[in-house]
Design a protein around this motif. Structure first.
Motif, PDB file in Angstrom:
ATOM      1  N   PHE A  35       0.797  -1.223   0.000  1.00  8.93           N
ATOM      2  CA  PHE A  35       0.000   0.000   0.000  1.00  8.93           C
ATOM      3  C   PHE A  35       0.832   1.277   0.000  1.00  8.93           C
ATOM      4  O   PHE A  35       0.292   2.360   0.214  1.00  8.93           O
ATOM      5  CB  PHE A  35      -0.985   0.004   1.175  1.00  8.93           C
ATOM      6  N   ASP A  36       2.101   1.169  -0.292  1.00 12.28           N
ATOM      7  CA  ASP A  36       2.928   2.377  -0.372  1.00 12.28           C
ATOM      8  C   ASP A  36       2.368   3.364  -1.392  1.00 12.28           C
ATOM      9  O   ASP A  36       2.518   4.575  -1.233  1.00 12.28           O
ATOM     10  CB  ASP A  36       4.377   2.032  -0.717  1.00 12.28           C
ATOM     11  N   TRP A  37       1.709   2.863  -2.426  1.00  9.36           N
ATOM     12  CA  TRP A  37       1.103   3.734  -3.435  1.00  9.36           C
ATOM     13  C   TRP A  37       0.014   4.621  -2.842  1.00  9.36           C
ATOM     14  O   TRP A  37      -0.334   5.656  -3.404  1.00  9.36           O
ATOM     15  CB  TRP A  37       0.538   2.925  -4.601  1.00  9.36           C
ATOM     16  N   ALA A  38      -0.547   4.236  -1.682  1.00 10.28           N
ATOM     17  CA  ALA A  38      -1.655   4.979  -1.081  1.00 10.28           C
ATOM     18  C   ALA A  38      -1.198   6.212  -0.309  1.00 10.28           C
ATOM     19  O   ALA A  38      -2.026   7.015   0.119  1.00 10.28           O
ATOM     20  CB  ALA A  38      -2.467   4.066  -0.164  1.00 10.28           C
ATOM     21  N   GLY A  39       0.104   6.373  -0.146  1.00 11.96           N
ATOM     22  CA  GLY A  39       0.625   7.552   0.549  1.00 11.96           C
ATOM     23  C   GLY A  39       0.079   7.696   1.943  1.00 11.96           C
ATOM     24  O   GLY A  39       0.003   6.730   2.695  1.00 11.96           O
ATOM     25  N   ASP A  40      -0.361   8.900   2.281  1.00 17.99           N
ATOM     26  CA  ASP A  40      -0.838   9.191   3.633  1.00 17.99           C
ATOM     27  C   ASP A  40      -2.208   8.597   3.937  1.00 17.99           C
ATOM     28  O   ASP A  40      -2.658   8.650   5.082  1.00 17.99           O
ATOM     29  CB  ASP A  40      -0.892  10.709   3.854  1.00 17.99           C
ATOM     30  N   ALA A  41      -2.883   8.037   2.950  1.00 16.77           N
ATOM     31  CA  ALA A  41      -4.218   7.475   3.186  1.00 16.77           C
ATOM     32  C   ALA A  41      -4.190   6.353   4.214  1.00 16.77           C
ATOM     33  O   ALA A  41      -5.193   6.098   4.875  1.00 16.77           O
ATOM     34  CB  ALA A  41      -4.815   6.970   1.877  1.00 16.77           C
ATOM     35  N   ARG A  42      -3.076   5.690   4.380  1.00 13.84           N
ATOM     36  CA  ARG A  42      -2.962   4.587   5.334  1.00 13.84           C
ATOM     37  C   ARG A  42      -2.439   5.037   6.693  1.00 13.84           C
ATOM     38  O   ARG A  42      -2.447   4.269   7.632  1.00 13.84           O
ATOM     39  CB  ARG A  42      -2.044   3.504   4.772  1.00 13.84           C
ATOM     40  N   SER A  43      -2.008   6.273   6.809  1.00 14.61           N
ATOM     41  CA  SER A  43      -1.478   6.736   8.087  1.00 14.61           C
ATOM     42  C   SER A  43      -2.626   7.120   9.020  1.00 14.61           C
ATOM     43  O   SER A  43      -3.714   7.497   8.575  1.00 14.61           O
ATOM     44  CB  SER A  43      -0.525   7.912   7.890  1.00 14.61           C
ATOM     45  N   ILE A  44      -2.364   6.990  10.298  1.00 17.98           N
ATOM     46  CA  ILE A  44      -3.341   7.369  11.321  1.00 17.98           C
ATOM     47  C   ILE A  44      -2.622   8.261  12.327  1.00 17.98           C
ATOM     48  O   ILE A  44      -2.070   7.792  13.321  1.00 17.98           O
ATOM     49  CB  ILE A  44      -3.946   6.144  12.021  1.00 17.98           C
ATOM     50  N   PRO A  45      -2.605   9.559  12.080  1.00 12.66           N
ATOM     51  CA  PRO A  45      -1.970  10.472  13.040  1.00 12.66           C
ATOM     52  C   PRO A  45      -2.876  10.701  14.251  1.00 12.66           C
ATOM     53  O   PRO A  45      -4.084  10.430  14.200  1.00 12.66           O
ATOM     54  CB  PRO A  45      -1.786  11.759  12.226  1.00 12.66           C
ATOM     55  N   ASP A  46      -2.301  11.200  15.316  1.00 15.81           N
ATOM     56  CA  ASP A  46      -3.104  11.451  16.518  1.00 15.81           C
ATOM     57  C   ASP A  46      -4.229  12.443  16.251  1.00 15.81           C
ATOM     58  O   ASP A  46      -5.299  12.360  16.847  1.00 15.81           O
ATOM     59  CB  ASP A  46      -2.237  11.873  17.696  1.00 15.81           C
ATOM     60  N   THR A  47      -4.040  13.369  15.308  1.00 18.22           N
ATOM     61  CA  THR A  47      -5.104  14.326  14.985  1.00 18.22           C
ATOM     62  C   THR A  47      -6.309  13.624  14.356  1.00 18.22           C
ATOM     63  O   THR A  47      -7.445  14.042  14.559  1.00 18.22           O
ATOM     64  CB  THR A  47      -4.602  15.438  14.029  1.00 18.22           C
ATOM     65  N   TYR A  48      -6.076  12.556  13.601  1.00 18.06           N
ATOM     66  CA  TYR A  48      -7.173  11.773  13.017  1.00 18.06           C
ATOM     67  C   TYR A  48      -8.036  11.200  14.138  1.00 18.06           C
ATOM     68  O   TYR A  48      -9.266  11.273  14.096  1.00 18.06           O
ATOM     69  CB  TYR A  48      -6.605  10.660  12.135  1.00 18.06           C
ATOM     70  N   VAL A  49      -7.388  10.625  15.145  1.00 13.96           N
ATOM     71  CA  VAL A  49      -8.115  10.020  16.266  1.00 13.96           C
ATOM     72  C   VAL A  49      -8.810  11.103  17.092  1.00 13.96           C
ATOM     73  O   VAL A  49      -9.948  10.924  17.530  1.00 13.96           O
ATOM     74  CB  VAL A  49      -7.171   9.167  17.132  1.00 13.96           C
TER      75      VAL A  49
END
Length: 156
Positions: free
Chosen positions: A38-52
């Motif tokens: 999923f590296d192609w998905a960029g930041d779509a797979r990240s979950i930063p604390d601001t998201y939560v």
């Protein structure tokens, strides 16, 4: 909301964001995606604390172990079930259904009449079995992988 056994669902804390991101990655291994797929998905797979912090994110846990989680986001005035992941070792034990049922209740409490689901193609049969209705697919940066879009009407 508590469940009928030792499992419970609770609101996620921003400091859990990293663990939720790792759980999401482990969940994807269930479908045979290789590391880095999923590296192609960029930041779509990240979950930063601001998201939560800024979205309704709920964790299913048992004896302090996170078994899965889900998250809603707003997309074009729709309530999007942006994430629903169960740890790879916990898939097939009813945890996804528990998270789904809790998500439905949460959406009702948010005053919504419908929710939208953006699904991995491998998870699409789960959402169909839960009563969600497919309405589209959306291409991604990876030509072999498309999002499967569902609608779920919330009865009052």
């Amino acid at each position: 909301m508590s469940t009928n056994d030792a499992r419970r669902i609770r609101r996620a804390h921003p400091d859990e964001a990293g663990e939720l991101e790792r759980l999401q990655s482990r969940s994807s291994t269930h479908w045979g995606y290789p590391p880095g797929y999923f590296d192609w998905a960029g930041d779509a797979r990240s979950i930063p604390d601001t998201y939560v912090r800024n979205n309704p994110v709920f964790v299913l846990e048992e004896d302090g172990k996170r078994l899965g989680f889900y998250a809603f986001t707003d997309e074009d005035a729709d309530l999007l079930l942006d994430k629903l992941f169960v740890d790879a070792d916990e898939i097939g034990k009813g945890n996804g259904k528990l998270l789904w049922q809790h998500a439905i209740q949460t959406a009702r409490e948010l005053g919504r009449s419908e929710l939208i689901v953006a699904s991995d193609p491998n998870a699409a049969p789960f959402y169909a079995a839960m009563g969600a209705v497919p309405y589209a697919t959306k291409p991604t940066a990876e030509p072999s992988w498309t999002l499967h879009m569902f609608r779920y009407a919330l009865s009052r």
